[in-house]
Design a protein around this motif. Sequence first.
Motif, PDB file in Angstrom:
ATOM      1  N   HIS A  94      83.516   3.958  53.735  1.00  0.00           N
ATOM      2  CA  HIS A  94      82.801   3.372  52.582  1.00  0.00           C
ATOM      3  C   HIS A  94      83.537   3.777  51.295  1.00  0.00           C
ATOM      4  N   PRO A  95      83.850   2.812  50.415  1.00  0.00           N
ATOM      5  CA  PRO A  95      84.686   3.139  49.246  1.00  0.00           C
ATOM      6  C   PRO A  95      84.114   4.256  48.368  1.00  0.00           C
ATOM      7  N   THR A  96      82.795   4.324  48.213  1.00  0.00           N
ATOM      8  CA  THR A  96      82.204   5.377  47.367  1.00  0.00           C
ATOM      9  C   THR A  96      82.452   6.752  47.983  1.00  0.00           C
ATOM     10  N   VAL A  97      82.326   6.818  49.305  1.00  0.00           N
ATOM     11  CA  VAL A  97      82.507   8.103  49.994  1.00  0.00           C
ATOM     12  C   VAL A  97      83.991   8.484  49.984  1.00  0.00           C
ATOM     13  N   VAL A  98      84.843   7.497  50.240  1.00  0.00           N
ATOM     14  CA  VAL A  98      86.292   7.771  50.264  1.00  0.00           C
ATOM     15  C   VAL A  98      86.753   8.259  48.885  1.00  0.00           C
ATOM     16  N   LYS A  99      86.230   7.636  47.827  1.00  0.00           N
ATOM     17  CA  LYS A  99      86.640   8.066  46.470  1.00  0.00           C
ATOM     18  C   LYS A  99      86.192   9.513  46.209  1.00  0.00           C
ATOM     19  N   ALA A 100      84.967   9.823  46.610  1.00  0.00           N
ATOM     20  CA  ALA A 100      84.465  11.196  46.409  1.00  0.00           C
ATOM     21  C   ALA A 100      85.341  12.195  47.162  1.00  0.00           C
ATOM     22  N   ILE A 101      85.783  11.810  48.360  1.00  0.00           N
ATOM     23  CA  ILE A 101      86.641  12.702  49.163  1.00  0.00           C
ATOM     24  C   ILE A 101      87.993  12.891  48.467  1.00  0.00           C
ATOM     25  N   HIS A 102      88.575  11.772  48.012  1.00  0.00           N
ATOM     26  CA  HIS A 102      89.871  11.850  47.303  1.00  0.00           C
ATOM     27  C   HIS A 102      89.766  12.756  46.087  1.00  0.00           C
ATOM     28  N   ASP A 103      88.733  12.510  45.272  1.00  0.00           N
ATOM     29  CA  ASP A 103      88.595  13.267  44.027  1.00  0.00           C
ATOM     30  C   ASP A 103      88.443  14.755  44.319  1.00  0.00           C
ATOM     31  N   ALA A 104      87.628  15.064  45.336  1.00  0.00           N
ATOM     32  CA  ALA A 104      87.409  16.486  45.667  1.00  0.00           C
ATOM     33  C   ALA A 104      88.693  17.111  46.202  1.00  0.00           C
ATOM     34  N   ALA A 105      89.418  16.360  47.045  1.00  0.00           N
ATOM     35  CA  ALA A 105      90.642  16.907  47.638  1.00  0.00           C
ATOM     36  C   ALA A 105      91.705  17.144  46.569  1.00  0.00           C
ATOM     37  N   ASP A 106      91.717  16.288  45.552  1.00  0.00           N
ATOM     38  CA  ASP A 106      92.678  16.471  44.455  1.00  0.00           C
ATOM     39  C   ASP A 106      92.420  17.785  43.721  1.00  0.00           C
TER      40      ASP A 106
END
Length: 459
Positions: A72-84
Amino acid sequence: MTMLYPEVKVAPPGPNARAIIEVDQRYSSPSYIKEYPLVVERGEGPWVYDVDGNRFLDFMAGIAVASTGHSHPTVVKAIHDAADRFLHICGTDFYYDAFSRLCERLASVLPEMGPKRVFLTNSGTEAVEGALKLARHHTRSQYVVAFKGGFHGRTMGAISLNSSKVAQRAFFGPLLPGVIHIPYANPYRCANGCAPHACGDACNPALMLEREWFVNHVDPREVAAIFVEPILGEGGYVIPPASFLQHLRRICDTHGILLVFDEVQSGIGRTGKMFAAEHFGVMPDILLSAKGIASGMPLGAIIARESVMTWPRGSHGSTYGGNPVCCAAALATLDVVEGLLDSVRDTGEHLLRGLRDLQTRFPVIGDVRGVGLMVGAEFVDPATREPASAYVSELEQLAFLKGLLLLSCGKSTIRFAPPLVVGKHEVDVMLRILETCLQELALPVASTLPRPAAAGVKI
Ligand code: PLP
């Protein structure tokens, strides 16, 4: 919006899938089950694409985990942002915003439970394990009650509570002592042999606990907790009568026992409410969550009444539990799932209607039951009502070849636990494929034979 359908261009497993399976079969642990030879390349919503370009409709969500659909794009974005930002610092020893916010958010579910505190884990089984420790620590009692057909995970404490498949326990003993297993309230298969859906309260296993076990076998003052799945998951997607859970609550209140709801499978919107407890009007003392909570990232939670989570500093912890990337995924997942609850209820009713219609035409479907998108169809030998285990195994395989991902549970139940983003179109597509499979499959003969061994493909 384009309507998608399954598309099987290359009979699975195709050549790319075979190459991967070959390596897996050579090097991975033989304990893995591998239901059928699905080799995933990517997923989107309720659709899964394999490495040979086939498209499958997913009605099992990676064992009821991909709550928001695949990637899900919202979840994937949250994961990317946190991993960054950072991958790890250890929530047991230090602080970060997503950890605190997730604890706050989970402490606000089921307000009727009153003030709560939260411990974050990496998995469902760790949540169960932690709850066992918490219950013993808080009550200073040692016994626990669990249910036949129940499943709680794969670690030593959890397998001691399990009673669904002997292979999960065989040769791992000695298991945790002091676990009492009593029947689960199953309206289709009453432990006393009543006709389907005909039991009265006299058959309620909770009363048996009170009238038999607490009189003849164990003093209830020595019982720390009752661990129960408010809807039985791996044991066959069984919906108990509300009175079962209500009696358990009353018994716990009477004797100072903790009521633990294992909502690892039934929670996070799967039933059209955030937790299944809400359907029964019964609140636990400890609520366990995992699976759908972070859309597939490893996270679980022990959510307990503040008056119960009394263990002191240093008594329990985890290096990874509540990892920052998983916490971010969970916060995003909870936002998405909150917006899906109405649709889950509506789509779930559509699914139940469709399955009940099939049941009128295919007597091999013995029982259809479910809440929201936690729906089961139990397959039986129409002549004897014995579980049609081998038939279910064949059905799963045939559906896969036609582009539909299903997963069985219990002795002969197909669970319908799709990503919560499915709508009526996907349900109708699934029902059409299922009907074709039922038309093609021969009726079960000798259906009491055990299920065939793991269907892992031979290449
Ligand atoms: N509890 C229930 C009710 C489950 O269904 C499961 C997994 O299927 C577990 C616990 C264990 O969860 P995990 O596999 O994340 O350890």
